[in-house]
Design a protein around this motif. Structure first.
Motif, PDB file in Angstrom:
ATOM      1  N   MET A  72      14.803 -67.500  -7.095  1.00 37.88           N
ATOM      2  CA  MET A  72      14.529 -67.349  -8.522  1.00 37.88           C
ATOM      3  C   MET A  72      13.180 -67.982  -8.865  1.00 37.88           C
ATOM      4  SD  MET A  72      16.337 -70.114  -7.660  1.00 37.88           S
ATOM      5  CE  MET A  72      18.004 -69.460  -7.678  1.00 37.88           C
ATOM      6  N   GLU A  73      12.543 -67.420  -9.863  1.00 46.52           N
ATOM      7  CA  GLU A  73      11.224 -67.880 -10.287  1.00 46.52           C
ATOM      8  C   GLU A  73      11.083 -67.648 -11.788  1.00 46.52           C
ATOM      9  OE1 GLU A  73       7.525 -69.560  -8.987  1.00 46.52           O
ATOM     10  OE2 GLU A  73       9.136 -68.863  -7.683  1.00 46.52           O
ATOM     11  N   PRO A  74      10.690 -68.665 -12.559  1.00 52.00           N
ATOM     12  CA  PRO A  74      10.529 -68.441 -14.000  1.00 52.00           C
ATOM     13  C   PRO A  74       9.341 -67.532 -14.282  1.00 52.00           C
ATOM     14  CG  PRO A  74       9.694 -70.600 -13.405  1.00 52.00           C
ATOM     15  CD  PRO A  74      10.354 -70.043 -12.173  1.00 52.00           C
ATOM     16  N   ARG A  75       9.487 -66.683 -15.243  1.00 54.96           N
ATOM     17  CA  ARG A  75       8.387 -65.794 -15.611  1.00 54.96           C
ATOM     18  C   ARG A  75       7.321 -66.550 -16.389  1.00 54.96           C
ATOM     19  NH1 ARG A  75       9.001 -59.750 -18.328  1.00 54.96           N
ATOM     20  NH2 ARG A  75       6.777 -59.246 -18.324  1.00 54.96           N
ATOM     21  N   TYR A  76       7.751 -67.573 -17.135  1.00 51.82           N
ATOM     22  CA  TYR A  76       6.823 -68.345 -17.952  1.00 51.82           C
ATOM     23  C   TYR A  76       7.019 -69.841 -17.701  1.00 51.82           C
ATOM     24  CZ  TYR A  76       6.411 -63.970 -20.579  1.00 51.82           C
ATOM     25  OH  TYR A  76       6.208 -62.663 -20.929  1.00 51.82           O
ATOM     26  N   LEU A  77       5.897 -70.557 -17.523  1.00 51.73           N
ATOM     27  CA  LEU A  77       5.925 -72.013 -17.496  1.00 51.73           C
ATOM     28  C   LEU A  77       5.738 -72.565 -18.897  1.00 51.73           C
ATOM     29  CD1 LEU A  77       3.827 -72.871 -14.309  1.00 51.73           C
ATOM     30  CD2 LEU A  77       6.298 -72.525 -14.528  1.00 51.73           C
ATOM     31  N   THR A  78       4.902 -71.910 -19.667  1.00 52.65           N
ATOM     32  CA  THR A  78       4.688 -72.275 -21.066  1.00 52.65           C
ATOM     33  C   THR A  78       4.726 -71.013 -21.910  1.00 52.65           C
ATOM     34  OG1 THR A  78       2.284 -72.094 -20.851  1.00 52.65           O
ATOM     35  CG2 THR A  78       3.264 -74.272 -20.477  1.00 52.65           C
ATOM     36  N   CYS A  91       8.745 -62.595 -29.385  1.00 52.57           N
ATOM     37  CA  CYS A  91       9.882 -61.862 -28.836  1.00 52.57           C
ATOM     38  C   CYS A  91       9.679 -61.668 -27.341  1.00 52.57           C
ATOM     39  CB  CYS A  91      10.037 -60.497 -29.492  1.00 52.57           C
ATOM     40  SG  CYS A  91      10.327 -60.523 -31.277  1.00 52.57           S
ATOM     41  N   LEU A  92      10.762 -61.571 -26.609  1.00 52.41           N
ATOM     42  CA  LEU A  92      10.719 -61.260 -25.185  1.00 52.41           C
ATOM     43  C   LEU A  92      11.995 -60.549 -24.786  1.00 52.41           C
ATOM     44  CD1 LEU A  92      12.668 -63.427 -23.383  1.00 52.41           C
ATOM     45  CD2 LEU A  92      10.949 -65.001 -24.234  1.00 52.41           C
ATOM     46  N   GLU A  93      11.918 -59.824 -23.675  1.00 52.87           N
ATOM     47  CA  GLU A  93      13.104 -59.183 -23.112  1.00 52.87           C
ATOM     48  C   GLU A  93      13.500 -59.890 -21.832  1.00 52.87           C
ATOM     49  OE1 GLU A  93      12.953 -55.007 -22.383  1.00 52.87           O
ATOM     50  OE2 GLU A  93      13.772 -54.542 -24.366  1.00 52.87           O
ATOM     51  N   THR A  94      14.798 -59.996 -21.608  1.00 51.37           N
ATOM     52  CA  THR A  94      15.302 -60.590 -20.379  1.00 51.37           C
ATOM     53  C   THR A  94      16.607 -59.908 -20.000  1.00 51.37           C
ATOM     54  OG1 THR A  94      15.779 -62.712 -19.271  1.00 51.37           O
ATOM     55  CG2 THR A  94      16.626 -62.428 -21.514  1.00 51.37           C
ATOM     56  N   SER A  95      17.004 -60.062 -18.750  1.00 48.60           N
ATOM     57  CA  SER A  95      18.197 -59.389 -18.244  1.00 48.60           C
ATOM     58  C   SER A  95      19.221 -60.400 -17.770  1.00 48.60           C
ATOM     59  CB  SER A  95      17.819 -58.458 -17.083  1.00 48.60           C
ATOM     60  OG  SER A  95      18.977 -58.033 -16.381  1.00 48.60           O
ATOM     61  N   THR A  96      20.473 -60.159 -18.127  1.00 51.41           N
ATOM     62  CA  THR A  96      21.571 -60.989 -17.619  1.00 51.41           C
ATOM     63  C   THR A  96      22.478 -60.157 -16.717  1.00 51.41           C
ATOM     64  OG1 THR A  96      22.870 -60.545 -19.626  1.00 51.41           O
ATOM     65  CG2 THR A  96      21.548 -62.566 -19.588  1.00 51.41           C
ATOM     66  N   ILE A 106      16.397 -69.694 -21.737  1.00 54.00           N
ATOM     67  CA  ILE A 106      16.154 -68.281 -21.471  1.00 54.00           C
ATOM     68  C   ILE A 106      16.931 -67.902 -20.212  1.00 54.00           C
ATOM     69  CG2 ILE A 106      14.447 -66.511 -20.911  1.00 54.00           C
ATOM     70  CD1 ILE A 106      14.246 -67.554 -23.767  1.00 54.00           C
ATOM     71  N   TRP A 107      17.925 -67.041 -20.378  1.00 54.03           N
ATOM     72  CA  TRP A 107      18.752 -66.577 -19.260  1.00 54.03           C
ATOM     73  C   TRP A 107      18.050 -65.419 -18.559  1.00 54.03           C
ATOM     74  CZ3 TRP A 107      23.036 -69.292 -17.927  1.00 54.03           C
ATOM     75  CH2 TRP A 107      23.504 -70.219 -18.861  1.00 54.03           C
ATOM     76  N   ASP A 108      18.172 -65.392 -17.248  1.00 53.22           N
ATOM     77  CA  ASP A 108      17.523 -64.363 -16.453  1.00 53.22           C
ATOM     78  C   ASP A 108      18.377 -64.086 -15.216  1.00 53.22           C
ATOM     79  OD1 ASP A 108      15.631 -62.498 -15.772  1.00 53.22           O
ATOM     80  OD2 ASP A 108      14.070 -63.932 -15.234  1.00 53.22           O
ATOM     81  N   SER A 109      17.982 -63.105 -14.437  1.00 52.78           N
ATOM     82  CA  SER A 109      18.708 -62.734 -13.223  1.00 52.78           C
ATOM     83  C   SER A 109      17.755 -62.719 -12.038  1.00 52.78           C
ATOM     84  CB  SER A 109      19.363 -61.357 -13.382  1.00 52.78           C
ATOM     85  OG  SER A 109      20.232 -61.336 -14.497  1.00 52.78           O
ATOM     86  N   LEU A 147      22.815 -65.128 -11.803  1.00 55.49           N
ATOM     87  CA  LEU A 147      22.369 -65.529 -13.132  1.00 55.49           C
ATOM     88  C   LEU A 147      21.722 -66.912 -13.041  1.00 55.49           C
ATOM     89  CD1 LEU A 147      22.536 -64.403 -16.074  1.00 55.49           C
ATOM     90  CD2 LEU A 147      24.494 -65.928 -16.396  1.00 55.49           C
ATOM     91  N   VAL A 148      20.597 -67.069 -13.702  1.00 53.87           N
ATOM     92  CA  VAL A 148      19.895 -68.346 -13.727  1.00 53.87           C
ATOM     93  C   VAL A 148      19.420 -68.591 -15.155  1.00 53.87           C
ATOM     94  CG1 VAL A 148      17.612 -67.361 -13.200  1.00 53.87           C
ATOM     95  CG2 VAL A 148      18.129 -69.743 -12.521  1.00 53.87           C
ATOM     96  N   ALA A 149      19.143 -69.829 -15.481  1.00 60.07           N
ATOM     97  CA  ALA A 149      18.679 -70.175 -16.829  1.00 60.07           C
ATOM     98  C   ALA A 149      17.491 -71.124 -16.731  1.00 60.07           C
ATOM     99  CB  ALA A 149      19.813 -70.822 -17.628  1.00 60.07           C
ATOM    100  N   TRP A 150      16.498 -70.886 -17.575  1.00 64.65           N
ATOM    101  CA  TRP A 150      15.314 -71.740 -17.637  1.00 64.65           C
ATOM    102  C   TRP A 150      15.311 -72.471 -18.967  1.00 64.65           C
ATOM    103  CZ3 TRP A 150      13.666 -71.884 -12.913  1.00 64.65           C
ATOM    104  CH2 TRP A 150      13.786 -70.752 -12.102  1.00 64.65           C
TER     105      TRP A 150
END
Length: 221
Positions: free
Chosen positions: A25-31, A102-107, A137-140, A154-157
Motif C-alpha cells: 500500500m502507498e498513500p496517494r497524498y502526503l499533504t 474533493c477527491l475520489e477513493t475506492s473501498t 481517507i480509506w483506500d484499497s 482495505l487501508v486507511a491514511w
C-alpha cells in the motif's frame, strides 16, 4: 571523524531500506492543501475545477483550535465501491465549509474485510484521544499486480489538520490503524471460511506496514 559517522549512519539506513520489501500500500497524498476559497477537486484527481457535494446535508464535523473540520462522504458506488469525499474547514458557528477540496477513493477492499469494529467506516475520528478529530481517507490496495477486487485489502491514511488549513499524513496513526485492520482480517469469517487465505495475506501486508517491516516509497526513515 564526524563525516565517518554520518557516512556510516547513511549506509546503515540505506542497507535497511534495501533489505525491507516494498509495502503493497502507498498513500496517494502526503499533504493536501486547501484552496484560498471555495471547493475544488484536489490536484491529481480526474476532474479539474470546482466541486460540490451531491447533497448539502450530511456533513461530519469535528472542532479544532483554528477551524472546524467538515467531511462529506458520498458512496459507495459501482463495482469499485467508489466514494466522493468532500473535505472542508469552516469558522466556529458556521454551517458549511468556507473552503475545501474533493477527491475520489475506492473501498473495494471492504469485500475482503466485511466486518470491522468501526462500521460504518469513519472519515473523521479522534485517533490519539487529544480531543481533535483527524481526517481518515480509506483506500484499497491489490495483493498483486493483476489482482481482482476479491484479492485487495482495505487501508486507511490518517491526516492532521495544521494551523494554516492544510493536511499532512500522520505515519504513526496510519500504522496504528493498519494494525487494527490486520487484527480484523485475521478474525475468521464464520460464513465464508474458504476466503480466509486471502484475508490472511491482506493481514500480513497490513501488519508489515504497521510494524515498519516493509518500506513505502514516501515514508520517512
Amino acid at each position: 571523524m564526524l563525516g565517518f559517522f554520518v557516512l556510516t549512519f547513511f549506509l546503515a539506513a540505506l542497507a535497511d531500506e534495501v533489505q525491507r520489501p516494498q509495502c503493497l500500500m502507498e498513500p496517494r497524498y502526503l499533504t493536501m492543501k486547501l484552496p484560498e476559497r471555495g471547493l475544488v477537486w484536489l490536484e491529481g484527481q480526474e476532474f479539474p475545477g470546482s466541486c460540490d457535494p451531491v447533497t448539502p446535508t450530511g456533513w461530519m464535523r469535528s472542532p479544532s483550535k483554528e477551524f472546524d473540520l467538515l467531511v462529506h462522504a458520498d458512496g459507495p458506488s459501482g463495482s469499485g465501491r467508489f466514494w466522493t469525499v468532500t473535505v472542508g474547514v469552516t469558522g466556529k458557528g458556521k454551517t458549511g465549509p468556507g473552503r475545501g477540496f474533493c477527491l475520489e477513493t475506492s473501498t473495494a477492499g471492504w469485500r475482503t474485510l466485511q466486518d470491522f469494529q468501526k462500521s460504518p467506516l469513519p472519515w473523521i475520528e479522534d485517533q490519539d484521544s487529544d480531543g481533535t478529530g483527524e481526517l481518515i481517507i480509506w483506500d484499497s490496495f491489490p495483493l498483486s499486480g493483476e489482482a481482482s477486487s476479491a484479492e485487495s485489502g482495505l487501508v486507511a491514511w490518517v491526516y492532521r489538520l495544521d494551523p494554516k488549513g492544510g493536511f499532512e499524513i500522520d505515519w504513526s496513526l496510519s500504522r496504528k490503524l493498519a494494525g487494527d485492520l490486520a487484527a480484523a482480517y485475521r478474525t475468521p469469517l464464520m460464513n465464508d471460511p474458504e476466503f480466509q487465505g486471502v484475508r490472511d495475506r491482506v493481514a500480513e501486508a497490513l501488519n508489515a506496514f504497521a510494524t515498519e517491516g516493509c518500506a513505502t516509497g514516501t515514508a520517512p526513515p
